[in-house]
Design a protein around this motif. Sequence first.
Motif, PDB file in Angstrom:
ATOM      1  N   ALA A 199      -4.219  -1.505 -13.289  1.00 44.75           N
ATOM      2  CA  ALA A 199      -2.655  -1.519 -14.095  1.00 44.75           C
ATOM      3  C   ALA A 199      -1.690  -2.140 -13.933  1.00 44.75           C
ATOM      4  CB  ALA A 199      -2.250  -0.511 -13.350  1.00 44.75           C
ATOM      5  N   ASN A 200      -1.292  -3.129 -15.150  1.00 45.53           N
ATOM      6  CA  ASN A 200      -0.708  -4.417 -15.792  1.00 45.53           C
ATOM      7  C   ASN A 200      -1.284  -5.135 -14.421  1.00 45.53           C
ATOM      8  OD1 ASN A 200       1.014  -2.735 -16.946  1.00 45.53           O
ATOM      9  ND2 ASN A 200       3.079  -2.526 -15.879  1.00 45.53           N
ATOM     10  N   GLY A 201      -2.381  -5.778 -14.698  1.00 43.42           N
ATOM     11  CA  GLY A 201      -3.141  -6.922 -14.463  1.00 43.42           C
ATOM     12  C   GLY A 201      -3.549  -6.995 -13.154  1.00 43.42           C
ATOM     13  N   LYS A 202      -3.126  -5.580 -11.970  1.00 46.13           N
ATOM     14  CA  LYS A 202      -3.427  -6.012 -10.457  1.00 46.13           C
ATOM     15  C   LYS A 202      -4.225  -4.359 -10.280  1.00 46.13           C
ATOM     16  CE  LYS A 202       1.333  -7.479  -9.392  1.00 46.13           C
ATOM     17  NZ  LYS A 202       2.676  -7.312  -9.137  1.00 46.13           N
ATOM     18  N   PRO A 203      -5.061  -4.917  -9.452  1.00 47.03           N
ATOM     19  CA  PRO A 203      -6.194  -3.948  -9.557  1.00 47.03           C
ATOM     20  C   PRO A 203      -5.344  -2.805  -7.998  1.00 47.03           C
ATOM     21  CG  PRO A 203      -6.364  -5.746  -7.169  1.00 47.03           C
ATOM     22  CD  PRO A 203      -5.137  -5.850  -8.632  1.00 47.03           C
ATOM     23  N   VAL A 204      -5.678  -1.015  -8.737  1.00 52.43           N
ATOM     24  CA  VAL A 204      -5.862   0.370  -8.178  1.00 52.43           C
ATOM     25  C   VAL A 204      -6.517   0.830  -6.944  1.00 52.43           C
ATOM     26  CG1 VAL A 204      -3.486   1.943  -8.455  1.00 52.43           C
ATOM     27  CG2 VAL A 204      -2.710  -0.441  -9.508  1.00 52.43           C
ATOM     28  N   GLN A 205      -6.328   1.539  -6.365  1.00 51.91           N
ATOM     29  CA  GLN A 205      -7.839   2.092  -5.872  1.00 51.91           C
ATOM     30  C   GLN A 205      -6.796   3.248  -6.564  1.00 51.91           C
ATOM     31  OE1 GLN A 205     -10.174   0.178  -4.819  1.00 51.91           O
ATOM     32  NE2 GLN A 205     -11.397   2.092  -4.995  1.00 51.91           N
ATOM     33  N   LEU A 206      -8.163   4.172  -6.610  1.00 49.01           N
ATOM     34  CA  LEU A 206      -7.455   5.567  -6.837  1.00 49.01           C
ATOM     35  C   LEU A 206      -9.233   6.331  -6.385  1.00 49.01           C
ATOM     36  CD1 LEU A 206      -6.107   5.496 -10.687  1.00 49.01           C
ATOM     37  CD2 LEU A 206      -4.755   5.437  -8.409  1.00 49.01           C
ATOM     38  N   ALA A 207      -9.079   7.974  -6.404  1.00 49.38           N
ATOM     39  CA  ALA A 207      -9.464   8.982  -6.616  1.00 49.38           C
ATOM     40  C   ALA A 207     -10.740   9.054  -7.561  1.00 49.38           C
ATOM     41  CB  ALA A 207      -9.320  10.435  -5.298  1.00 49.38           C
ATOM     42  N   ASP A 208     -11.550   9.193  -7.433  1.00 47.20           N
ATOM     43  CA  ASP A 208     -12.408   9.759  -8.696  1.00 47.20           C
ATOM     44  C   ASP A 208     -11.809  11.054  -9.268  1.00 47.20           C
ATOM     45  OD1 ASP A 208     -14.667   7.450  -8.461  1.00 47.20           O
ATOM     46  OD2 ASP A 208     -16.003   9.261  -7.189  1.00 47.20           O
ATOM     47  N   GLY A 209     -11.823  11.163 -10.916  1.00 42.35           N
ATOM     48  CA  GLY A 209     -11.284  11.920 -11.272  1.00 42.35           C
ATOM     49  C   GLY A 209      -9.293  11.995 -10.946  1.00 42.35           C
ATOM     50  N   ALA A 210      -9.151  10.762 -11.299  1.00 38.89           N
ATOM     51  CA  ALA A 210      -7.922  10.422 -11.516  1.00 38.89           C
ATOM     52  C   ALA A 210      -7.137  10.648 -12.611  1.00 38.89           C
ATOM     53  CB  ALA A 210      -7.078   8.986 -10.732  1.00 38.89           C
ATOM     54  N   THR A 211      -6.846  11.440 -12.890  1.00 39.80           N
ATOM     55  CA  THR A 211      -5.477  10.732 -13.887  1.00 39.80           C
ATOM     56  C   THR A 211      -4.629  10.061 -14.531  1.00 39.80           C
ATOM     57  OG1 THR A 211      -4.189  12.221 -14.038  1.00 39.80           O
ATOM     58  CG2 THR A 211      -6.347  12.782 -14.912  1.00 39.80           C
ATOM     59  N   VAL A 212      -3.834  10.062 -15.936  1.00 40.00           N
ATOM     60  CA  VAL A 212      -3.226   8.956 -15.934  1.00 40.00           C
ATOM     61  C   VAL A 212      -1.515   9.339 -14.625  1.00 40.00           C
ATOM     62  CG1 VAL A 212      -1.339   8.408 -17.446  1.00 40.00           C
ATOM     63  CG2 VAL A 212      -3.893   8.082 -18.312  1.00 40.00           C
ATOM     64  N   ALA A 213      -1.528  10.750 -14.638  1.00 40.42           N
ATOM     65  CA  ALA A 213       0.017  11.131 -14.232  1.00 40.42           C
ATOM     66  C   ALA A 213      -0.703  10.794 -12.882  1.00 40.42           C
ATOM     67  CB  ALA A 213      -0.190  12.856 -14.601  1.00 40.42           C
ATOM     68  N   THR A 214      -2.073  10.791 -11.880  1.00 43.37           N
ATOM     69  CA  THR A 214      -2.844  10.689 -11.047  1.00 43.37           C
ATOM     70  C   THR A 214      -2.177   9.061 -10.510  1.00 43.37           C
ATOM     71  OG1 THR A 214      -4.279  11.406 -10.881  1.00 43.37           O
ATOM     72  CG2 THR A 214      -3.636  10.345  -9.213  1.00 43.37           C
ATOM     73  N   LEU A 215      -1.840   8.242 -11.549  1.00 40.13           N
ATOM     74  CA  LEU A 215      -1.638   7.047 -11.251  1.00 40.13           C
ATOM     75  C   LEU A 215      -0.350   6.611 -11.626  1.00 40.13           C
ATOM     76  CD1 LEU A 215      -2.386   3.592 -11.397  1.00 40.13           C
ATOM     77  CD2 LEU A 215      -2.298   3.704 -13.889  1.00 40.13           C
ATOM     78  N   LEU A 216      -0.302   6.882 -11.773  1.00 43.66           N
ATOM     79  CA  LEU A 216       1.498   7.186 -12.250  1.00 43.66           C
ATOM     80  C   LEU A 216       2.352   7.455 -11.035  1.00 43.66           C
ATOM     81  CD1 LEU A 216       2.337   7.971 -15.796  1.00 43.66           C
ATOM     82  CD2 LEU A 216       2.646   5.721 -14.810  1.00 43.66           C
ATOM     83  N   GLU A 217       2.187   8.746  -9.835  1.00 49.23           N
ATOM     84  CA  GLU A 217       2.702   8.866  -9.109  1.00 49.23           C
ATOM     85  C   GLU A 217       2.162   7.985  -7.828  1.00 49.23           C
ATOM     86  OE1 GLU A 217       0.428  12.775  -5.903  1.00 49.23           O
ATOM     87  OE2 GLU A 217       1.319  13.089  -8.317  1.00 49.23           O
ATOM     88  N   VAL A 218       0.545   7.983  -7.508  1.00 50.98           N
ATOM     89  CA  VAL A 218       0.891   6.743  -6.697  1.00 50.98           C
ATOM     90  C   VAL A 218       1.119   5.339  -6.713  1.00 50.98           C
ATOM     91  CG1 VAL A 218      -1.142   4.593  -6.235  1.00 50.98           C
ATOM     92  CG2 VAL A 218      -1.812   7.326  -6.520  1.00 50.98           C
ATOM     93  N   LEU A 219       1.852   4.878  -8.390  1.00 54.26           N
ATOM     94  CA  LEU A 219       2.603   3.970  -8.070  1.00 54.26           C
ATOM     95  C   LEU A 219       4.503   4.145  -8.311  1.00 54.26           C
ATOM     96  CD1 LEU A 219       1.315   2.052 -10.867  1.00 54.26           C
ATOM     97  CD2 LEU A 219       0.239   1.516  -8.863  1.00 54.26           C
ATOM     98  N   GLY A 220       4.921   5.650  -7.903  1.00 50.94           N
ATOM     99  CA  GLY A 220       6.259   5.598  -8.139  1.00 50.94           C
ATOM    100  C   GLY A 220       6.528   6.142  -9.325  1.00 50.94           C
ATOM    101  N   LEU A 221       5.881   6.228 -10.325  1.00 50.90           N
ATOM    102  CA  LEU A 221       6.147   6.443 -11.354  1.00 50.90           C
ATOM    103  C   LEU A 221       6.433   7.639 -12.098  1.00 50.90           C
ATOM    104  CD1 LEU A 221       4.734   3.283 -12.853  1.00 50.90           C
ATOM    105  CD2 LEU A 221       6.954   3.835 -11.994  1.00 50.90           C
ATOM    106  N   SER A 222       5.902   9.092 -10.959  1.00 52.35           N
ATOM    107  CA  SER A 222       5.986  10.350 -11.831  1.00 52.35           C
ATOM    108  C   SER A 222       7.535  10.354 -11.382  1.00 52.35           C
ATOM    109  CB  SER A 222       5.467  11.036 -10.379  1.00 52.35           C
ATOM    110  OG  SER A 222       5.402  11.821 -11.127  1.00 52.35           O
ATOM    111  N   GLY A 223       7.267  10.806 -13.543  1.00 56.59           N
ATOM    112  CA  GLY A 223       8.925  11.496 -13.317  1.00 56.59           C
ATOM    113  C   GLY A 223       9.927  10.471 -14.230  1.00 56.59           C
TER     114      GLY A 223
END
Length: 66
Positions: free
Chosen positions: A5-29
Amino acid sequence: MQVQANGKPVQLADGATVATLLEVLGLSGRWVLVEHNGQPVPRTDHASAGLAEGDRLELVRAVAGG
């Protein structure tokens, strides 16, 4: 799984979506423009756009002000 994400590695669970990524990064909503492997992802598709190992995402947060 790991995505970039923007050139930085982000670890997510299998089955993650774009919405999951945004939540993990604190960008949800927040107003965030997302490009997934070079293709734009409409905001309405964030919850259904699945991610896979090695995917590359560019995230741009819209900021207004004067």
